[in-house]
Every structure is written in structure tokens, then in C-alpha cells.
Design a protein around this motif. Sequence first.
Motif, PDB file in Angstrom:
ATOM      1  N   ASN A 281      34.711  21.252  29.776  1.00 51.38           N
ATOM      2  CA  ASN A 281      34.405  20.744  31.107  1.00 51.38           C
ATOM      3  C   ASN A 281      34.492  19.218  31.019  1.00 51.38           C
ATOM      4  OD1 ASN A 281      32.625  19.695  33.371  1.00 51.38           O
ATOM      5  ND2 ASN A 281      32.589  21.882  33.821  1.00 51.38           N
ATOM      6  N   LYS A 282      35.555  18.660  31.616  1.00 52.94           N
ATOM      7  CA  LYS A 282      35.825  17.227  31.448  1.00 52.94           C
ATOM      8  C   LYS A 282      34.735  16.365  32.074  1.00 52.94           C
ATOM      9  CE  LYS A 282      40.815  17.110  30.839  1.00 52.94           C
ATOM     10  NZ  LYS A 282      41.517  18.270  31.369  1.00 52.94           N
ATOM     11  N   THR A 283      34.192  16.812  33.211  1.00 46.94           N
ATOM     12  CA  THR A 283      33.164  15.998  33.880  1.00 46.94           C
ATOM     13  C   THR A 283      31.913  15.922  32.999  1.00 46.94           C
ATOM     14  OG1 THR A 283      34.031  16.965  35.910  1.00 46.94           O
ATOM     15  CG2 THR A 283      32.029  15.651  36.107  1.00 46.94           C
ATOM     16  N   LEU A 284      31.493  17.085  32.493  1.00 49.04           N
ATOM     17  CA  LEU A 284      30.315  17.115  31.624  1.00 49.04           C
ATOM     18  C   LEU A 284      30.579  16.323  30.336  1.00 49.04           C
ATOM     19  CD1 LEU A 284      27.511  18.145  30.751  1.00 49.04           C
ATOM     20  CD2 LEU A 284      28.587  20.309  30.084  1.00 49.04           C
ATOM     21  N   THR A 285      31.761  16.509  29.767  1.00 46.28           N
ATOM     22  CA  THR A 285      32.101  15.783  28.530  1.00 46.28           C
ATOM     23  C   THR A 285      32.099  14.278  28.777  1.00 46.28           C
ATOM     24  OG1 THR A 285      33.453  17.659  27.880  1.00 46.28           O
ATOM     25  CG2 THR A 285      33.806  15.631  26.663  1.00 46.28           C
ATOM     26  N   GLY A 286      32.504  13.867  29.989  1.00 47.06           N
ATOM     27  CA  GLY A 286      32.493  12.445  30.346  1.00 47.06           C
ATOM     28  C   GLY A 286      31.077  11.862  30.287  1.00 47.06           C
ATOM     29  N   VAL A 287      30.102  12.634  30.744  1.00 45.35           N
ATOM     30  CA  VAL A 287      28.701  12.157  30.702  1.00 45.35           C
ATOM     31  C   VAL A 287      28.237  12.044  29.247  1.00 45.35           C
ATOM     32  CG1 VAL A 287      26.351  12.554  31.525  1.00 45.35           C
ATOM     33  CG2 VAL A 287      28.286  13.380  32.885  1.00 45.35           C
ATOM     34  N   VAL A 288      28.579  13.061  28.457  1.00 49.34           N
ATOM     35  CA  VAL A 288      28.193  13.029  27.040  1.00 49.34           C
ATOM     36  C   VAL A 288      28.855  11.820  26.365  1.00 49.34           C
ATOM     37  CG1 VAL A 288      28.311  14.257  24.829  1.00 49.34           C
ATOM     38  CG2 VAL A 288      27.894  15.545  26.933  1.00 49.34           C
ATOM     39  N   LYS A 289      30.125  11.579  26.696  1.00 50.31           N
ATOM     40  CA  LYS A 289      30.847  10.462  26.063  1.00 50.31           C
ATOM     41  C   LYS A 289      30.181   9.129  26.385  1.00 50.31           C
ATOM     42  CE  LYS A 289      35.281   8.302  25.151  1.00 50.31           C
ATOM     43  NZ  LYS A 289      34.742   6.956  25.135  1.00 50.31           N
ATOM     44  N   LYS A 290      29.781   8.980  27.659  1.00 50.36           N
ATOM     45  CA  LYS A 290      29.104   7.729  28.053  1.00 50.36           C
ATOM     46  C   LYS A 290      27.901   7.475  27.117  1.00 50.36           C
ATOM     47  CE  LYS A 290      26.121   7.462  31.584  1.00 50.36           C
ATOM     48  NZ  LYS A 290      25.647   7.681  32.954  1.00 50.36           N
ATOM     49  N   HIS A 291      27.128   8.512  26.870  1.00 49.71           N
ATOM     50  CA  HIS A 291      25.925   8.305  26.050  1.00 49.71           C
ATOM     51  C   HIS A 291      26.248   8.200  24.557  1.00 49.71           C
ATOM     52  CE1 HIS A 291      23.310   8.329  29.443  1.00 49.71           C
ATOM     53  NE2 HIS A 291      23.856   9.448  29.886  1.00 49.71           N
ATOM     54  N   PHE A 292      27.277   8.912  24.099  1.00 48.70           N
ATOM     55  CA  PHE A 292      27.705   8.742  22.703  1.00 48.70           C
ATOM     56  C   PHE A 292      28.171   7.294  22.482  1.00 48.70           C
ATOM     57  CE2 PHE A 292      28.371  12.597  19.864  1.00 48.70           C
ATOM     58  CZ  PHE A 292      27.453  13.387  20.520  1.00 48.70           C
ATOM     59  N   ASP A 293      28.917   6.751  23.452  1.00 47.46           N
ATOM     60  CA  ASP A 293      29.380   5.354  23.346  1.00 47.46           C
ATOM     61  C   ASP A 293      28.172   4.404  23.315  1.00 47.46           C
ATOM     62  OD1 ASP A 293      32.028   6.061  23.304  1.00 47.46           O
ATOM     63  OD2 ASP A 293      32.377   5.703  25.441  1.00 47.46           O
ATOM     64  N   LEU A 294      27.239   4.629  24.239  1.00 45.22           N
ATOM     65  CA  LEU A 294      26.063   3.749  24.319  1.00 45.22           C
ATOM     66  C   LEU A 294      25.250   3.775  23.023  1.00 45.22           C
ATOM     67  CD1 LEU A 294      24.769   4.469  27.958  1.00 45.22           C
ATOM     68  CD2 LEU A 294      25.615   2.269  27.073  1.00 45.22           C
ATOM     69  N   ASP A 310      31.338  30.975  18.899  1.00 45.26           N
ATOM     70  CA  ASP A 310      30.735  31.861  19.899  1.00 45.26           C
ATOM     71  C   ASP A 310      30.292  31.087  21.141  1.00 45.26           C
ATOM     72  OD1 ASP A 310      28.396  30.730  18.853  1.00 45.26           O
ATOM     73  OD2 ASP A 310      27.356  32.651  18.586  1.00 45.26           O
ATOM     74  N   ALA A 311      30.230  29.739  21.023  1.00 42.24           N
ATOM     75  CA  ALA A 311      29.978  28.922  22.214  1.00 42.24           C
ATOM     76  C   ALA A 311      31.144  29.055  23.200  1.00 42.24           C
ATOM     77  CB  ALA A 311      29.779  27.459  21.826  1.00 42.24           C
ATOM     78  N   GLY A 312      32.320  29.506  22.701  1.00 37.55           N
ATOM     79  CA  GLY A 312      33.452  29.773  23.591  1.00 37.55           C
ATOM     80  C   GLY A 312      33.058  30.753  24.693  1.00 37.55           C
ATOM     81  N   ASN A 313      32.332  31.823  24.317  1.00 36.35           N
ATOM     82  CA  ASN A 313      31.922  32.821  25.317  1.00 36.35           C
ATOM     83  C   ASN A 313      30.982  32.216  26.349  1.00 36.35           C
ATOM     84  OD1 ASN A 313      32.808  34.097  22.821  1.00 36.35           O
ATOM     85  ND2 ASN A 313      32.331  36.023  23.827  1.00 36.35           N
ATOM     86  N   VAL A 314      30.117  31.292  25.900  1.00 31.60           N
ATOM     87  CA  VAL A 314      29.197  30.633  26.841  1.00 31.60           C
ATOM     88  C   VAL A 314      30.001  29.770  27.807  1.00 31.60           C
ATOM     89  CG1 VAL A 314      27.236  29.051  27.065  1.00 31.60           C
ATOM     90  CG2 VAL A 314      27.357  30.625  25.115  1.00 31.60           C
ATOM     91  N   SER A 315      31.036  29.076  27.288  1.00 31.60           N
ATOM     92  CA  SER A 315      31.797  28.135  28.118  1.00 31.60           C
ATOM     93  C   SER A 315      32.535  28.834  29.261  1.00 31.60           C
ATOM     94  CB  SER A 315      32.783  27.330  27.262  1.00 31.60           C
ATOM     95  OG  SER A 315      33.868  28.148  26.853  1.00 31.60           O
ATOM     96  N   HIS A 316      32.721  30.153  29.153  1.00 25.48           N
ATOM     97  CA  HIS A 316      33.370  30.897  30.252  1.00 25.48           C
ATOM     98  C   HIS A 316      32.386  31.242  31.364  1.00 25.48           C
ATOM     99  CE1 HIS A 316      37.531  31.865  28.818  1.00 25.48           C
ATOM    100  NE2 HIS A 316      36.988  31.395  27.703  1.00 25.48           N
ATOM    101  N   VAL A 317      31.085  31.221  31.074  1.00 27.28           N
ATOM    102  CA  VAL A 317      30.105  31.628  32.086  1.00 27.28           C
ATOM    103  C   VAL A 317      29.199  30.481  32.540  1.00 27.28           C
ATOM    104  CG1 VAL A 317      30.064  34.057  31.405  1.00 27.28           C
ATOM    105  CG2 VAL A 317      28.498  32.467  30.292  1.00 27.28           C
ATOM    106  N   CYS A 318      29.293  29.314  31.880  1.00 26.08           N
ATOM    107  CA  CYS A 318      28.390  28.195  32.205  1.00 26.08           C
ATOM    108  C   CYS A 318      29.039  26.910  31.666  1.00 26.08           C
ATOM    109  CB  CYS A 318      27.061  28.470  31.488  1.00 26.08           C
ATOM    110  SG  CYS A 318      25.839  27.174  31.578  1.00 26.08           S
ATOM    111  N   PRO A 319      29.009  25.810  32.424  1.00 23.41           N
ATOM    112  CA  PRO A 319      29.572  24.563  31.871  1.00 23.41           C
ATOM    113  C   PRO A 319      28.862  24.214  30.557  1.00 23.41           C
ATOM    114  CG  PRO A 319      29.010  24.302  34.197  1.00 23.41           C
ATOM    115  CD  PRO A 319      28.434  25.618  33.764  1.00 23.41           C
ATOM    116  N   THR A 320      29.650  23.974  29.511  1.00 19.52           N
ATOM    117  CA  THR A 320      29.085  23.825  28.164  1.00 19.52           C
ATOM    118  C   THR A 320      29.641  22.573  27.481  1.00 19.52           C
ATOM    119  OG1 THR A 320      29.061  26.247  27.991  1.00 19.52           O
ATOM    120  CG2 THR A 320      28.811  25.030  25.937  1.00 19.52           C
ATOM    121  N   ALA A 321      28.778  21.832  26.816  1.00 18.49           N
ATOM    122  CA  ALA A 321      29.235  20.706  25.996  1.00 18.49           C
ATOM    123  C   ALA A 321      28.959  21.039  24.531  1.00 18.49           C
ATOM    124  CB  ALA A 321      28.515  19.424  26.382  1.00 18.49           C
ATOM    125  N   HIS A 322      29.950  20.805  23.685  1.00 17.98           N
ATOM    126  CA  HIS A 322      29.850  21.129  22.250  1.00 17.98           C
ATOM    127  C   HIS A 322      30.443  19.964  21.454  1.00 17.98           C
ATOM    128  CE1 HIS A 322      30.645  23.057  18.395  1.00 17.98           C
ATOM    129  NE2 HIS A 322      30.077  24.170  18.780  1.00 17.98           N
TER     130      HIS A 322
END
Length: 385
Positions: A281-294, A310-322
Motif C-alpha cells: 500500500n503506497k500511501t501507507l508506506t509513504g507515511v512509514v517512510k516519512k517517519h523512518f527518514d525522520l 504470511d503477512a501476504g495474506n493479511v495484505s489482501h484483506v487489510c492495508p499492511t506495512a511490513h
Amino acid sequence: MEKIKKVLDDVFDELVDINQFIYENPELGNEEYKACEAHVKLLRKHGFSVEEKYLGIETAFKATYASKKPGPTIAVMGEYDALPDIGHGCGHNMIGTIADGVGIVLSKLVDDMGGRILVLGTPAEETNGAKVDMADQGIFDDIDIALMAHPSSKTNLEIQSLAMEAIQFEFTGRTAHAAACPEQGINALDAVISTFNSINALREHITSTTRIHGIITEGGVAANIVPEKAVAQFYVRATTKSYLKEVVEKVKNCARGAALATGAEIEITNYEKSYDNFVMNKTLTGVVKKHFDLNGFDVESHAVSMGSLDAGNVSHVCPTAHPMFSISKDDLAGHTRALADATVKPYALDAMKKVILSLAATGIDIINDPSLLESIKAEHVNTVK
Ligand SMILES: [Zn+2]
Ligand SMILES: [Zn+2]
């Protein structure tokens, strides 16, 4: 951010202790009793209500902290299974610890902001991932965002993980004296060898990102007896679920053809759970990236290959950051003793602190900005079809 840092500083020693304890007591998938107990104890101490043996899985748990105000539900996923012989060579001692840390920090802030925080204990990622059952049974239906983080050699926020199916072929033939009366035997090992040869021919006609790799787990008992039973296990992996299905059918046909050619009976089963490809999920990953950068992480710009998760299965049913985060200045290969040892060194502990800060800050952004959550969910609906 200052407030998050203060809350984390207060609990960080407890997190370092649990990370060390699980490193020193590695347990295989579905046997993670000590790790599970340690996580549950810590989360209860910090005010979470915990359901143990969640979904009937002995070493799974669901820990909940609900504020009295409405708001999103954020789940942080922990893993804590180790590998045979090499202990925490995949660093899952840190994954569970980070889940506790993010959960505890957010729980101490949501009373003001609103929302509900879950820490999910998800056993056996390396073998029979509990997240598969959790996703299948709909437990992510009322969860808005799933977060986790995995230790690694480098820091990568974009991951590629393949859809995977674990297939076993069991051939049954007929025993006979291999020299005196071989014509009366049916050779189950020949069926296995023929399966491998047909699969090797198949490789020329599948996409280059597809993976098929197998072993022979049984191949006869003595060279002077025609093997009555032979068993092979394969992992088949592809970039999408639909292409995986196509390749799996072709692989099964290789084995069926081998059974026909040798006269052996064949039984086809799944020996472990199947994993889905990971949907970014690019939008969610963008938020994580902002904080990783900070927080000063040196984020690599290319995607990293992860095998299957197995987080792959979660990513199909819920926006997931890994996200993957670096725990050493030196290059580390996954599934090694060197990686296990790195997880308890000062560099890794400092990285662990920064990851907890980053994921907690991601959760806070999502709780405080309903339009951000809307966009993350809209992207999810559009990418998972
Ligand atoms: Zn692993
Ligand atoms: Zn792992």
C-alpha cells in the motif's frame, strides 16, 4: 514525537529484556510457549486485555487496549518463532518485541486521541503461518491498518514477497527383490525422479520470477528392495495468486504423468499453509517512510525480495506495512547465526527503538487524520481485486 519518546523511554528496558530472553530461548513454530507467555505477561502489565490460544492456536494471542473514544483500530503483528539449529536467524525475537513496544506506546496515547490498539501474536511464520488462518477467519475485517517490522541487513520499505503453495507428492508402488524379481515391483522412487525431471523441463516455459524447489523426504529403505513408498515436497512460488494457480496445476501434472508412467499410485496434499503475495500500500508506506527518514534510517530505494510471507495474506484483506530495517553496519544474510547474534547488540537495539518510534508515529498520524486513512483504504480497495 517528544511525547512518544518519553513514553517509549519508560518501557524500553522491559523491551530489551524480552528481546534478549526470546533470543536466548528460541522455540520452533507452534511451540513458542515461553515467548508467547512473556509477551502476554508484558502486555497485561501495561493494561491490555489478552485472549490466549487465540482461534484455537496454542501460541497465538490477541491483546486489546480500547480507549473510550471512537477512532480507528490499529493492529501491530508480532512473530516469535525460531529456526531449527540456528535459533533466531530470522530475528523474530525483535518482531514480537517491536509489536509490544508499538502497542504499549500507542495504548498510552489513545485515551486522548481515540481508537483501539491490538497486538496480535502470530506464531509459526516460517512454517505454518497463523496469519493465514487469521486472515481466512475474518479477524482483520474490523481492523483498519496492520503494522509490523522485520530486521534485516538493509532498510527497505518496498518488499516483494511471492505467492506460495507447499505441495507434497506421495507415490505408492509395490515392493519386490530388486535383483531376483524386479519385474514384479513398482518403483515409487522412479516416480519421484521422473517428477523432478519433468519439472526441470517445465522451468523453460514459466516466467523467470517463478520458483519451484523441492526435496525428496522418502526414497526407499534398502537398495535391494524396489521402493514401495517415495515422497517429495515442493514449494512453488509466483508473483501473483492467479499465475501461481496455473503453475501449480502444471507441476501437479508432472507428478501425475510420473505416476502414470511408473504405475505408482499418487496422493497430492498441501504439507504447509499457502501464502499470498504481498500487496504494497503506497500511501501507507509513504507515511512509514516519512517517519523512518525522520528517525535517521538510510532507506534503500529498490524493492527487496523476501521469498514468501504470511503477512501476504493479511495484505489482501487489510492495508499492511511490513518494513525491513537494518540491524547492523555489516552485511548480514537472512537465516544465519550471525543475524541471530546481531539482534541483541547495541546497534540493533538502537534500530529497534527507532522502528518503534516510527511505527507508533505512523499510527498516530492515521488516528489523527481521517482523510489519510480514507486514502489508504481507497488504494487498498483498488489494488486488491
Ligand atoms: Zn525467515
Ligand atoms: Zn522472518
